[in-house]
Design an enzyme around this catalytic site. Structure first.
Site, PDB file in Angstrom:
ATOM      1  N   TYR A 176      22.753 -27.343 124.331  1.00  0.00           N
ATOM      2  CA  TYR A 176      21.582 -26.784 124.911  1.00  0.00           C
ATOM      3  C   TYR A 176      21.357 -27.116 126.316  1.00  0.00           C
ATOM      4  O   TYR A 176      20.808 -26.494 126.937  1.00  0.00           O
ATOM      5  CB  TYR A 176      20.326 -26.968 124.063  1.00  0.00           C
ATOM      6  CG  TYR A 176      20.221 -26.035 122.897  1.00  0.00           C
ATOM      7  CD1 TYR A 176      19.105 -25.113 123.091  1.00  0.00           C
ATOM      8  CD2 TYR A 176      20.550 -26.216 121.937  1.00  0.00           C
ATOM      9  CE1 TYR A 176      18.923 -24.105 121.938  1.00  0.00           C
ATOM     10  CE2 TYR A 176      20.499 -25.290 120.958  1.00  0.00           C
ATOM     11  CZ  TYR A 176      19.562 -24.385 121.066  1.00  0.00           C
ATOM     12  OH  TYR A 176      19.384 -23.254 119.678  1.00  0.00           O
TER      13      TYR A 176
ATOM     14  N   ASP B  46      18.072 -29.028 113.994  1.00  0.00           N
ATOM     15  CA  ASP B  46      19.261 -29.125 113.285  1.00  0.00           C
ATOM     16  C   ASP B  46      20.355 -29.101 114.461  1.00  0.00           C
ATOM     17  O   ASP B  46      21.529 -28.952 113.933  1.00  0.00           O
ATOM     18  CB  ASP B  46      19.390 -27.868 112.528  1.00  0.00           C
ATOM     19  CG  ASP B  46      19.181 -26.527 113.195  1.00  0.00           C
ATOM     20  OD1 ASP B  46      19.065 -26.392 114.401  1.00  0.00           O
ATOM     21  OD2 ASP B  46      19.222 -25.511 112.538  1.00  0.00           O
TER      22      ASP B  46
END
Length: 440
Positions: free
Chosen positions: A263, A172
């Protein structure tokens, strides 16, 4: 339009209510005949189910059947779709992963670094068994997996089920980032058309257009650099997510070619990520005492009142994303989404067997990835290093090799130190003795 029979594996998850609301928001496009919750933890699942029953009564009265079960056959027989969201070891094991990593001065995070390796090794066995169970009862069901860490799980499942094109791994994070980007330029997230490449939690938006073909990339970059990037919807007020999205500004300033997946901060600035964490109150502790506690308290209130009055409950963007992908599979919509798939030449100059994350057309015949082409040396080097870590971790699982685990941790950009990797591995092996296979 055929009504679908759907099971949510991991019905006791704190994300289940949000997924249910997402299904309700898309019910005209993805009509359901039945929803089944399946979990091995009956007590936890029942708390979510009791609230979900009220939600369905108020928001989805036309649903023909709502089932709550701990029985595999009931959960999987004659189903069209299985959404998978399991967490082997629960949040308490995540907490251990993070604390052990930070105790060694290494990033403590659930999907990146040593924590991701530990979580991945715990997940593989249960995920393989889950897919085998599903296939014994519903050989043609679409399995949409968003169990983390998706990269390691997908690499393992690819080896055991190489020809199962109805087994799809989805993350997601790209849509969550796109949601923030859309807000920056006052657009609807579903109007964005991204070009993207990478591995899971390890990628870059090369360009972003709107549905009319207008290029929005430069405008978005300028906004990130001048205003910063903010999380939206269900994570908008979360301090950890706010800090994570804020880091995108520095990443883009340092590496201005592409818009980064948030990330990447853990791999490009690992020491900074360690310094901002509290080893005695990690992200897992924040979730246990925050969102998880709040979700179950809300479930109890809804069940007690038998009403949604006064509650703020809505679908979230990543849940809607999952449902829209399911729609495309079910009704052959041939629409584009960012998903995980085997490379097979999509990016010609990295390993062909690697599981990559790229835009793809979603059809009733499976995922059709859109060609990316060769990537430049910097990105190629990063991706090959990260894939080597993922591959060695999965090799170690199937071979029972401690050496390959050590090699994997030493390669990981959050560690890159063999002495630290060895010490970490010793502690992780002890903490995960009830979940990991035996390593020689």
């Amino acid at each position: 339009m055929k009504k679908q029979h759907l099971t949510i594996a991991g019905g006791g998850s704190t994300y289940t209510l949000g997924m249910l609301m997402s299904l309700i928001s898309e019910k005209e496009n993805f009509p359901l005949a039945s929803i089944t919750f399946y979990d091995t933890d009956a007590e936890r699942q029942q708390k979510v189910a009791d609230a979900s029953k009220v939600v369905i009564q108020e928001k989805y009265p036309e649903l023909e059947e709502f089932i709550v079960t701990t029985d595999k056959e009931t959960a999987y027989k004659d189903k069209d779709f299985i959404f998978v969201q399991i967490r082997t070891g629960g949040l308490e094991m995540r907490k251990q992963d993070e604390e052990i990593s930070l105790a060694h001065g290494i990033v403590g995070q659930e999907t990146c670094g040593p924590g991701g390796m530990a979580y991945g090794l715990r997940s593989i066995k249960d995920m393989i068994e889950l897919v085998e169970d599903i296939r014994s009862y519903s050989k043609d069901a679409w399995i949409l997996n968003y169990t983390n860490p998706a990269a390691i799980v997908a690499e393992a499942l690819k080896r055991v089920f190489p020809d199962d094109y109805r087994l799809i791994n989805i993350c997601d994070m790209p849509i969550s980032i796109m949601n923030g980007l859309a807000t920056l330029i006052d657009r609807d997230v579903w109007d964005l058309d991204p070009e993207y490449f990478g591995l899971n939690h390890f990628g870059w938006f090369t360009d972003i257009y709107d549905k009319s073909g207008k290029k929005l990339t430069d405008e978005i970059k300028e906004k990130i650099l001048s205003e910063g990037l903010q999380p939206e919807s269900e994570i908008a007020d979360d301090p950890s997510w706010i800090a994570t999205f804020k880091q995108a500004e520095q990443t883009l300033r340092d590496f201005p070619e592409f818009i980064p997946n948030t990330y990447l901060q853990y791999y490009l600035y690992p020491q900074k990520m360690v310094e901002k964490e509290d080893p005695k109150y990690t992200r897992a502790s924040q979730v246990i005492g925050g969102r998880a506690k709040e979700v179950f308290e809300m479930c109890e209130r809804i069940a007690a009142a038998q009403s949604l009055e006064g509650e703020v409950l809505e679908g979230d963007v990543h849940g809607v994303y999952m449902v829209k992908i399911a729609e495309a599979f079910a009704y052959n919509k041939n629409e584009k989404f960012i998903v995980m798939t085997q490379n097979n030449g999509t990016i010609p100059n990295i390993p062909q067997e690697a599981i990559i994350e790229v835009p793809a057309l979603i059809t009733s015949n499976g995922v059709k990835p859109i060609q990316v082409g060769e990537v430049d040396t910097f990105y190629k080097g990063l991706m090959e290093n990260q894939y080597a870590y993922e591959k060695l971790t999965v090799d170690a699982y199937f071979e029972g090799s401690r050496l390959k685990l050590l090699q994997a941790l030493t390669l990981n950009r959050t560690v890159v130190n063999a002495n630290v990797a060895n010490e970490l591995l010793t502690d992780l092996l002890a903490a995960n003795k009830d979940y990991w296979p035996n390593f020689h």
